[in-house]
Scaffold this motif. Sequence first.
Motif, PDB file in Angstrom:
ATOM      1  N   ALA A  86       0.838  -1.225  -0.020  1.00  0.00           N
ATOM      2  CA  ALA A  86      -0.096   0.083   0.054  1.00  0.00           C
ATOM      3  C   ALA A  86       0.985   1.368  -0.040  1.00  0.00           C
ATOM      4  CB  ALA A  86      -0.775  -0.031   1.213  1.00  0.00           C
ATOM      5  N   GLN A  87       0.524   2.253  -0.748  1.00  0.00           N
ATOM      6  CA  GLN A  87       1.020   3.585  -0.713  1.00  0.00           C
ATOM      7  C   GLN A  87      -0.171   4.443  -0.503  1.00  0.00           C
ATOM      8  OE1 GLN A  87       3.676   4.230  -3.961  1.00  0.00           O
ATOM      9  NE2 GLN A  87       4.019   6.492  -3.305  1.00  0.00           N
ATOM     10  N   LEU A  88      -0.306   4.838   0.880  1.00  0.00           N
ATOM     11  CA  LEU A  88      -1.472   5.560   1.177  1.00  0.00           C
ATOM     12  C   LEU A  88      -1.702   7.115   0.838  1.00  0.00           C
ATOM     13  CD1 LEU A  88      -2.043   4.471   5.078  1.00  0.00           C
ATOM     14  CD2 LEU A  88      -3.118   3.629   2.965  1.00  0.00           C
ATOM     15  N   ASP A  89      -0.468   7.409   0.462  1.00  0.00           N
ATOM     16  CA  ASP A  89      -0.510   9.022  -0.262  1.00  0.00           C
ATOM     17  C   ASP A  89      -1.337   9.026  -1.484  1.00  0.00           C
ATOM     18  OD1 ASP A  89       1.566   7.678  -1.601  1.00  0.00           O
ATOM     19  OD2 ASP A  89       2.959   9.365  -1.493  1.00  0.00           O
ATOM     20  N   LYS A 124       8.449   6.383  -1.303  1.00  0.00           N
ATOM     21  CA  LYS A 124       9.741   6.602  -0.395  1.00  0.00           C
ATOM     22  C   LYS A 124      10.824   6.155  -1.161  1.00  0.00           C
ATOM     23  CE  LYS A 124       7.360   9.291   2.768  1.00  0.00           C
ATOM     24  NZ  LYS A 124       6.283   9.413   2.069  1.00  0.00           N
ATOM     25  N   ALA A 132      13.377   4.058   8.311  1.00  0.00           N
ATOM     26  CA  ALA A 132      11.958   4.022   9.216  1.00  0.00           C
ATOM     27  C   ALA A 132      11.684   2.752   9.617  1.00  0.00           C
ATOM     28  CB  ALA A 132      10.691   4.457   7.972  1.00  0.00           C
ATOM     29  N   GLY A 136      11.282   2.040  13.286  1.00  0.00           N
ATOM     30  CA  GLY A 136       9.877   1.263  13.827  1.00  0.00           C
ATOM     31  C   GLY A 136      10.521   0.109  14.960  1.00  0.00           C
ATOM     32  N   PHE A 140       9.262  -0.210  18.633  1.00  0.00           N
ATOM     33  CA  PHE A 140       8.388  -1.215  19.454  1.00  0.00           C
ATOM     34  C   PHE A 140       9.059  -2.110  20.296  1.00  0.00           C
ATOM     35  CE2 PHE A 140       5.466   0.372  16.196  1.00  0.00           C
ATOM     36  CZ  PHE A 140       4.326   0.107  16.657  1.00  0.00           C
ATOM     37  N   THR A 220      -6.385  -4.226   8.968  1.00  0.00           N
ATOM     38  CA  THR A 220      -7.480  -3.269   9.072  1.00  0.00           C
ATOM     39  C   THR A 220      -8.534  -3.185   7.952  1.00  0.00           C
ATOM     40  OG1 THR A 220      -5.957  -1.732   8.660  1.00  0.00           O
ATOM     41  CG2 THR A 220      -6.476  -1.670  10.825  1.00  0.00           C
ATOM     42  N   ARG A 224     -12.437  -3.826   8.042  1.00  0.00           N
ATOM     43  CA  ARG A 224     -13.759  -2.983   7.528  1.00  0.00           C
ATOM     44  C   ARG A 224     -14.257  -3.289   6.378  1.00  0.00           C
ATOM     45  NH1 ARG A 224     -11.583   2.635   6.707  1.00  0.00           N
ATOM     46  NH2 ARG A 224     -14.146   2.807   6.584  1.00  0.00           N
TER      47      ARG A 224
ATOM     48  N   THR B  12       5.130   4.560  15.532  1.00  0.00           N
ATOM     49  CA  THR B  12       3.894   5.025  14.869  1.00  0.00           C
ATOM     50  C   THR B  12       4.257   5.816  13.456  1.00  0.00           C
ATOM     51  OG1 THR B  12       2.554   5.002  16.669  1.00  0.00           O
ATOM     52  CG2 THR B  12       1.473   5.486  14.431  1.00  0.00           C
ATOM     53  N   ALA B  14       7.130   6.096  12.195  1.00  0.00           N
ATOM     54  CA  ALA B  14       8.095   5.308  11.372  1.00  0.00           C
ATOM     55  C   ALA B  14       7.188   4.512  10.490  1.00  0.00           C
ATOM     56  CB  ALA B  14       9.031   4.464  12.271  1.00  0.00           C
ATOM     57  N   PHE B  15       5.968   3.878  10.707  1.00  0.00           N
ATOM     58  CA  PHE B  15       5.121   3.061   9.905  1.00  0.00           C
ATOM     59  C   PHE B  15       4.415   3.897   9.036  1.00  0.00           C
ATOM     60  CE2 PHE B  15       6.548  -0.141  13.079  1.00  0.00           C
ATOM     61  CZ  PHE B  15       7.222  -1.069  12.244  1.00  0.00           C
ATOM     62  N   VAL B  17       5.703   6.396   7.890  1.00  0.00           N
ATOM     63  CA  VAL B  17       6.597   6.469   6.589  1.00  0.00           C
ATOM     64  C   VAL B  17       6.588   5.262   5.779  1.00  0.00           C
ATOM     65  CG1 VAL B  17       9.067   6.841   5.828  1.00  0.00           C
ATOM     66  CG2 VAL B  17       7.983   8.106   7.814  1.00  0.00           C
ATOM     67  N   LEU B  18       6.844   4.043   6.418  1.00  0.00           N
ATOM     68  CA  LEU B  18       6.557   2.775   5.479  1.00  0.00           C
ATOM     69  C   LEU B  18       5.379   2.650   4.543  1.00  0.00           C
ATOM     70  CD1 LEU B  18       8.006   0.094   7.548  1.00  0.00           C
ATOM     71  CD2 LEU B  18       9.258   1.233   5.684  1.00  0.00           C
ATOM     72  N   PHE B  19       4.340   3.106   5.113  1.00  0.00           N
ATOM     73  CA  PHE B  19       2.970   3.060   4.372  1.00  0.00           C
ATOM     74  C   PHE B  19       2.833   4.208   3.372  1.00  0.00           C
ATOM     75  CE2 PHE B  19       1.226   0.341   7.849  1.00  0.00           C
ATOM     76  CZ  PHE B  19       1.837  -0.836   7.389  1.00  0.00           C
ATOM     77  N   GLY B  20       3.565   5.332   3.474  1.00  0.00           N
ATOM     78  CA  GLY B  20       3.694   6.209   2.280  1.00  0.00           C
ATOM     79  C   GLY B  20       2.455   7.192   2.692  1.00  0.00           C
ATOM     80  N   VAL B  21       2.198   7.566   3.874  1.00  0.00           N
ATOM     81  CA  VAL B  21       1.260   8.561   4.578  1.00  0.00           C
ATOM     82  C   VAL B  21       2.002   9.983   4.086  1.00  0.00           C
ATOM     83  CG1 VAL B  21       0.526   9.585   6.581  1.00  0.00           C
ATOM     84  CG2 VAL B  21       0.376   7.166   6.170  1.00  0.00           C
ATOM     85  N   PRO B  22       1.110  10.739   3.394  1.00  0.00           N
ATOM     86  CA  PRO B  22       1.636  11.988   3.236  1.00  0.00           C
ATOM     87  C   PRO B  22       2.290  12.707   4.471  1.00  0.00           C
ATOM     88  CG  PRO B  22      -0.513  11.720   2.165  1.00  0.00           C
ATOM     89  CD  PRO B  22      -0.363  10.624   3.171  1.00  0.00           C
ATOM     90  N   THR B  78      -8.524   5.649   6.673  1.00  0.00           N
ATOM     91  CA  THR B  78      -7.325   4.485   6.627  1.00  0.00           C
ATOM     92  C   THR B  78      -5.936   4.948   7.095  1.00  0.00           C
ATOM     93  OG1 THR B  78      -8.436   4.016   4.447  1.00  0.00           O
ATOM     94  CG2 THR B  78      -6.590   2.783   5.070  1.00  0.00           C
ATOM     95  N   VAL B  79      -5.587   6.113   6.603  1.00  0.00           N
ATOM     96  CA  VAL B  79      -4.385   6.863   6.954  1.00  0.00           C
ATOM     97  C   VAL B  79      -4.291   6.779   8.355  1.00  0.00           C
ATOM     98  CG1 VAL B  79      -3.086   8.836   6.744  1.00  0.00           C
ATOM     99  CG2 VAL B  79      -4.323   8.200   4.873  1.00  0.00           C
ATOM    100  N   THR B  82      -4.761   2.742  10.063  1.00  0.00           N
ATOM    101  CA  THR B  82      -3.688   1.751   9.876  1.00  0.00           C
ATOM    102  C   THR B  82      -2.746   1.895  10.858  1.00  0.00           C
ATOM    103  OG1 THR B  82      -4.575   1.938   7.679  1.00  0.00           O
ATOM    104  CG2 THR B  82      -3.275   0.293   8.059  1.00  0.00           C
TER     105      THR B  82
END
Lengths: 268, 147
Positions: A86-89, A124, A132, A136, A140, A220, A224, B12, B14-15, B17-22, B78-79, B82
């Motif tokens: 996934a790339q949420l952006d 990224k 990252a 992370g 943790f 998640t 949903r 959180t 760090a993750f 960043v991994l998931f490509g959140v803006p 979701t942003v 997750t």
Amino acid sequence: MMKKMESGQDESQVLEIAMEAGHILLENGAEIARVEETMERICRHFGVEYENFFVLSNGIFTTGNRSGDGTGGQYAKVQHIPVKGAQLDKVVAVNQLSREIEEGRYGIEQIKEELVRIRQMPGKGFLVQVLASGIGSACFCYLLGGSLVDSMVAFGAGFLLYMFVLLTDKSHISKITKNLCGGALVTLVCICCYRLGAGEDISHMIIGSIIPLVPGVAFTNGIRDLADGDYISGAVRLLDAVLVFLCVAIGVGAMFLIYHRVFGGILL
Amino acid sequence: MIGQMIAAVLGTIAFSVLFGVPRQYYTYCGMVGGAGWCLYSVLASYTPCTTTEATLFATFLVVLLSRFLAVWEKCPVTVFLTTGIFPLVPGAGIYWTAYYLVTDRPAEAADNGFAAMKAAFAIVLGIVLVFEAPDRIFKRKKGRLSH
């Protein structure tokens, strides 16, 4: 698989961009309901009314008609969308775009361009992701009770782990093997460090370092989708998540066993 | 406690960043994750709550915060969800299950596996229940696609 007839041109184009938007959303970790809703919004805005979508976790089926009775321009398309990271952006960008479309800020051509731009949005960089993952892991590890030294080791293990993940990303290794190896790799790194005298509690180090493998998006979203009544997609995504969890656990366990067999006497 | 709180926020982020959140949402994600963990650890260590219950309540908080932020920031939930849920995922439980399995201690393995499953179900329940709340609770003005 696309049929175009006489004046079906516009409808086809609208359905085409709706599908492209849906594709980007689905691929990058949006839930099914959002994909369907976005596609419908785009169609409504451009006055395409007789369309149907069927969205699964890895495919979109679309049909459209000029009129409700099956005459006029017709459109049908099936797209297979393999599950990937996934790339949420991109989800955010498409979401924003669909809002702007509703405000009437774009024509069809511009939307096409925007979608191409979103699709090509760079992820990224390698180093950023690896760092990252390391940070992370360290966080943790500390969070779950590790000491500072443990966290440093977890940083190293998480760093190496994500290097492995990214380097095998393009290859054809199955997800199962990848996660097995990932779990084993982390355990190996932690055991080595532990034997060399770094770190106090091997369990905390390993727990911290396997966290980057946890399939958070699939988990998640699966929940949903189930809550929305999209049982097929929800079940598939949860299965994906559970499978990853299991594989990581097996990888960790296997490495412990190998260590035990080779050096005798289980550690800790 | 404060150190752990910082670790939760940083982890959180760090993750995210991994998931490509803006980039502009990093801090929010961190806050959601930190808040969830904070509630979890307070409930688990200072109240009679079991870890499963603590996970459930912390999930409630994470989902609520995520939905509020999603509406305020007009951005998919979701942003925040997750990434914010990450500190609550029973990663440790899975590790211990695997560990006890290979060290031939099935009873402990079963205990830990069962606990991990309970925590996972608590997260499921927490997410599902809070998403039942109607959208308008979270809406201040005309926000769309708020979930």
